[in-house]
Structure formats: C-alpha cells, structure tokens
Design an enzyme around this catalytic site. Sequence first.
Site, mmCIF file in Angstrom:
data_model
loop_
_atom_site.group_PDB
_atom_site.id
_atom_site.type_symbol
_atom_site.label_atom_id
_atom_site.label_comp_id
_atom_site.label_asym_id
_atom_site.label_seq_id
_atom_site.Cartn_x
_atom_site.Cartn_y
_atom_site.Cartn_z
ATOM 1 N N ALA A 49 38.959 33.071 43.406
ATOM 2 C CA ALA A 49 39.634 32.982 42.108
ATOM 3 C C ALA A 49 41.034 33.603 42.097
ATOM 4 O O ALA A 49 42.008 32.938 41.735
ATOM 5 C CB ALA A 49 38.734 33.609 41.037
ATOM 6 N N ASP A 238 34.216 34.255 38.907
ATOM 7 C CA ASP A 238 35.231 33.229 38.697
ATOM 8 C C ASP A 238 35.613 33.145 37.228
ATOM 9 O O ASP A 238 36.743 32.802 36.895
ATOM 10 C CB ASP A 238 34.732 31.880 39.217
ATOM 11 C CG ASP A 238 34.720 31.876 40.733
ATOM 12 O OD1 ASP A 238 33.754 32.387 41.314
ATOM 13 O OD2 ASP A 238 35.707 31.397 41.332
ATOM 14 N N ASN A 248 29.913 32.516 38.961
ATOM 15 C CA ASN A 248 30.268 32.914 40.321
ATOM 16 C C ASN A 248 29.611 31.945 41.289
ATOM 17 O O ASN A 248 28.879 31.031 40.891
ATOM 18 C CB ASN A 248 29.843 34.368 40.605
ATOM 19 C CG ASN A 248 30.527 34.924 41.842
ATOM 20 O OD1 ASN A 248 31.750 34.939 41.940
ATOM 21 N ND2 ASN A 248 29.727 35.347 42.818
HETATM 22 C C1 LIG Z 1 37.310 37.350 44.351
HETATM 23 S S1 LIG Z 1 36.863 35.715 44.712
HETATM 24 C C2 LIG Z 1 35.966 35.251 43.324
HETATM 25 C C3 LIG Z 1 34.996 34.109 43.623
HETATM 26 O O1 LIG Z 1 35.607 32.902 44.159
HETATM 27 C C4 LIG Z 1 34.685 32.322 45.128
HETATM 28 O O2 LIG Z 1 34.507 30.945 44.958
HETATM 29 P P1 LIG Z 1 35.216 29.893 45.978
HETATM 30 O O3 LIG Z 1 34.986 30.390 47.384
HETATM 31 O O4 LIG Z 1 34.527 28.570 45.692
HETATM 32 O O5 LIG Z 1 36.664 29.883 45.576
HETATM 33 C C5 LIG Z 1 33.396 33.030 44.858
HETATM 34 O O6 LIG Z 1 32.741 32.528 43.705
HETATM 35 C C6 LIG Z 1 33.922 34.424 44.629
HETATM 36 O O7 LIG Z 1 32.966 35.307 44.151
#
Ligand SMILES: CSC[C@H]1O[C@H](OP(=O)(O)O)[C@H](O)[C@@H]1O
Length: 354
Positions: A49, A238, A248
Amino acid sequence: MYVSVQLSDDHKSVVLLDQRRLPFHEEYIHFYSASEVAQAIRDMVVRGAPAIAVAAGFGIAVEAERLVNSGNYESYTKNLEKACDWLELSRPTAVNLSWAMKRMRKVLSSEWDSIESLKSAIVNEATRIASEDVAVNYNIAKTGNSLIPSKANIMHICNTGALATVDWGTALGVIRMAHMSGKDIHVWVCETRPRLQGAKLTTFELQQQNIPMTLIVDSAAGYLMQMKKVDLCLAGADRVACNGDTANKIGTYSVACLAKLHNIPFYIVTPLSSIDPDVLSGKEIQVEERSCEEVLRPSGESLVAPDSTPVFNPAFDITPFSFISGFITEVGILQPPFTWQVVNKWKEKLQTTK
Ligand SMILES: CSC[C@H]1O[C@H](OP(=O)(O)O)[C@H](O)[C@@H]1O
C-alpha cells in the site's frame, strides 16, 4: 540495500525494483509516464500500500516532466488530473493510492504563476510523500517495538517491509526494530499464496537483516498456534475502516480468527494514511479480484490445476475489528472509531511535534 521505488534524478522516469523477479534477481525498471506506472502497479512490479502510493506520486511527477512543453497551463493541468485518475484506478483496495492522488490534485488545483512552477510543486509533493513514508515507518517501528516481548515468536503474513514501503516497512519494520533492540525474536513467515509475497519477499528481507525466521505454508498457521509456538501476530493494512474493520492480504482474516481462538494478540500495523474514515465498516471496502492465472500458475510456468479450472482470486480479505487487538501506528497503539476528527487530531499533533 535495495530501494523499491525512486524518482530518477532528471525526473524523467520512476525507477522500480521489479518485485516479481525477487528473491533471485534484483532488477530495476524505468517507467516514463503515468500510464506506464499505472500498469506497473497493476502488474505488481511494485506492490504494498505505501509503496504504490509513492510510485503513483512519482508517476505524476514524471508525467509533469513529460508534458511540460505540450500545451497551455489549462491543458497541462487537465492532463495531469487525468493521470491522477488512471493511477488511482490501478488498484482499488489500498486507500494510500487515493490518499496520494488527493495530495497531488491539491497541488494541481492551487494557483501557480507558470507551468514550470507547477511542475516543481508537483515534484516536491511527490518527494515529500516518499520522505514522509520513511519517517512514519520509523515511528511505527518504535511504537510497535514496545509491544514485542523478548524471544517472541511472531507470525507475519504477506510482505510489509521496505519492499512494500520506501524504507523500514510497517509490520516488518516493527520486527526489524525488535531485532535491532536485541530481543532475540523469531518470525513465522506465511508464504502467502497465490503471489507468495511471504515466501519470495519477506524471506528475502529478513535474510538481508539476519532476522531468524521459518517459512510455513499458510495452512500451517493454526497448527503452530495449537502447539503454542506463536506469541503474537502482526499484519499490515491496505484500508482500515472507521470501525476498525481492516482490508489486508487474503489470508489475514484466517490468521486473525485462529489467533482469536487461541487467545494470541493480533495487531494491525499501519500508518495513519491507510486509515479511511470515509468508510464506516469493512462492508464498504472494495476487494480487488485478480487473474485466475495467479492461482493456476503460482510460479508463472507450470499449472497446478487443469487449465480450464474456474478460479476465484480475491487479493484481500476483511478482518472485523473484533478479531484485532489494536492498531500500531506512528502516533501510538490506537483503537477505533477512526473518525476524521480523531485522525486529523493525530495528524495535527504529529505536525506540532515535528
Ligand atoms: C505495508 S504493505 C500493506 C499491504 O499491501 C500488501 O498487498 P499487495 O502485496 O497485494 O500490495 C499486503 O496486503 C500488505 O499487508
């Protein structure tokens, strides 16, 4: 040390570490327009995010450089507002993306005496979003470290480290700070199917920092809790709703349910920028659905099921606040409700202590 997202010195490109190639290849790719950056976010070249918010801000800065001689002031701002829309729509669940685009639009809607001065203001704001992220995550890490007991076995899902942010990370930033404080902690790394952010990215980051860890399949989480091998769980966010329901990575809700059943503390680690007071509960959060290929071919090549198998691939799930012990943020350990009044009060307090 790797850097997940940067703006080139000449502001003509956003430089992204291609996270799809990790942990075996550290490759950087240049993206030369807002639409190229939007596609890179959709393709998860950059993910996490906070990192996608910074990448999107830099995407507007690159677009501002690219279009600087393309027309008059009015068409310039209109084109940049359109670029904000493309980037904001690239992934729907993480609120950080719209939070960053709101900041860029605020610059666009202010009065500037020339295209050049508007362009400089845009680059400065995008750079501020990136530099603030590092400071915010460092403060999150300090706050969270106070909750980590010595010799803790911490379960973590997905990736929330420097790869998901500009540096430090959120939940992994807390883990990194606990390790640096000499707390002798160990991390159970959930592989996090289907994109395997845990297996590919979190192991990479923890290995770089010499933090003891063990990789597990997501479905082993309950067994480890049953065997009393888990002292607490940390996950990122997220989008956090006003009532504390949290979007999340898919699988987070399962870990939270198991933690609740086994009376294990389950904390969401998040910057204030991932809290969305406009969303009253998790029911209002849009959960991104991604391609079936991610499930059918988790490593990109070989099929794990017949090619025509129907697939449902939600990239996130929603954990109700009742399963969450608290929110570790840059201003402290918080509990909902997260109204604008509460969030703005904390943001103002942050400004005064800077
Ligand atoms: C600090 S990252 C927050 C969050 O983003 C990730 O999702 P993605 O890999 O699909 O962008 C994941 O949900 C993390 O916890």
